[in-house]
Write a protein that holds these residues in place. Structure first.
Motif, short mmCIF file in Angstrom:
data_model
loop_
_atom_site.label_atom_id
_atom_site.label_comp_id
_atom_site.label_asym_id
_atom_site.label_seq_id
_atom_site.Cartn_x
_atom_site.Cartn_y
_atom_site.Cartn_z
N LYS A 24 -0.58 9.71 5.24
CA LYS A 24 -0.18 10.99 4.64
C LYS A 24 -0.06 10.88 3.02
N LEU A 25 0.62 9.81 2.87
CA LEU A 25 0.84 9.60 1.10
C LEU A 25 -0.31 9.00 0.31
N ARG A 26 -1.56 8.42 1.03
CA ARG A 26 -2.44 7.71 0.57
C ARG A 26 -3.20 8.32 -0.47
N LYS A 27 -3.79 9.37 -0.42
CA LYS A 27 -4.39 9.66 -1.52
C LYS A 27 -4.01 11.10 -2.10
N LYS A 28 -2.67 11.43 -1.86
CA LYS A 28 -2.04 12.60 -2.09
C LYS A 28 -1.08 12.22 -3.28
N VAL A 29 -0.28 11.27 -3.14
CA VAL A 29 0.72 10.69 -3.85
C VAL A 29 0.18 9.44 -4.51
N TRP A 30 0.31 9.57 -5.94
CA TRP A 30 -0.03 8.27 -6.53
C TRP A 30 1.18 7.40 -6.99
N ILE A 31 1.24 6.05 -6.57
CA ILE A 31 2.54 5.15 -6.96
C ILE A 31 2.07 4.57 -8.08
N ASN A 32 2.79 4.55 -8.95
CA ASN A 32 2.77 3.69 -10.16
C ASN A 32 3.94 2.38 -10.33
N GLY A 33 3.80 1.75 -11.41
CA GLY A 33 4.68 0.58 -11.37
C GLY A 33 5.94 1.21 -12.15
N GLY A 34 7.07 0.90 -11.22
CA GLY A 34 8.41 1.42 -11.81
C GLY A 34 8.94 2.65 -11.00
N ASP A 35 8.03 3.18 -10.41
CA ASP A 35 8.48 4.50 -9.69
C ASP A 35 9.49 4.05 -8.47
N ILE A 36 10.25 4.61 -8.18
CA ILE A 36 11.40 4.87 -7.11
C ILE A 36 10.94 5.27 -5.81
N ILE A 37 10.66 4.42 -4.92
CA ILE A 37 10.05 4.79 -3.56
C ILE A 37 11.29 4.57 -2.48
N LEU A 38 10.80 5.10 -1.29
CA LEU A 38 11.96 5.02 0.03
C LEU A 38 10.77 4.38 1.00
N LEU A 39 11.60 3.01 1.42
CA LEU A 39 10.87 2.06 2.19
C LEU A 39 11.36 2.13 3.59
N GLY A 40 10.67 2.12 4.80
CA GLY A 40 10.89 1.97 5.97
C GLY A 40 10.85 0.23 6.41
N LEU A 41 12.00 -0.40 6.47
CA LEU A 41 11.87 -1.54 6.80
C LEU A 41 11.63 -1.85 8.32
N ARG A 42 10.92 -3.01 8.57
CA ARG A 42 10.59 -3.29 9.89
C ARG A 42 11.49 -4.35 10.65
N ASP A 43 11.85 -3.99 11.90
CA ASP A 43 13.01 -4.87 12.69
C ASP A 43 12.39 -6.16 12.60
N TYR A 44 11.08 -6.23 13.09
CA TYR A 44 10.88 -7.59 13.26
C TYR A 44 10.05 -8.56 12.08
N GLN A 45 9.50 -7.83 11.01
CA GLN A 45 9.25 -8.45 9.96
C GLN A 45 10.03 -8.12 8.65
#
Length: 108
Positions: A24-45
């Protein structure tokens, strides 16, 4: 950015994680160095995560004001150096010399 919809993020807990940008974000939202992003952590990794959201600068400032982000967080400061050096001088360039050069060209 690592390519193929992946990036490496340094989290506030000090862990460097390999992250996957969801479709959903891949080609619509550009992420650059230094940006604040929300991550979903994985339980198993613990070393991998998924990018859920990119915060705008205003949203990141609000999160910092609400004490959701550490005080040491820098907003709008990327890892790349794009500052403008205002102390650049060019040798051999004077405004008075321009008029002489124009006259010299017209003679030829």
């Amino acid at each position: 950015m690592l390519g193929n919809g992946r990036l490496e993020a340094i989290c506030f807990d000090g862990v460097k994680r390999l992250c996957h940008i969801r479709g959903k974000l891949r080609k619509k939202v550009w992420i650059n160095g230094g940006d604040i992003i929300l991550l979903g952590l994985r339980d198993y990794q613990d070393t991998k995560a998924d990018v859920i959201l990119k915060y705008t600068a205003d949203e990141a400032r609000n999160l910092k004001a609400y004490k959701e982000l550490p005080d040491s967080t820098k907003i709008n400061e990327g890892t790349y150096d794009d500052e403008i050096d205002e102390n650049i001088t060019f040798d051999g360039f004077d405004d008075d010399d321009d008029e002489d050069d124009i006259d010299d060209v017209s003679r030829y």
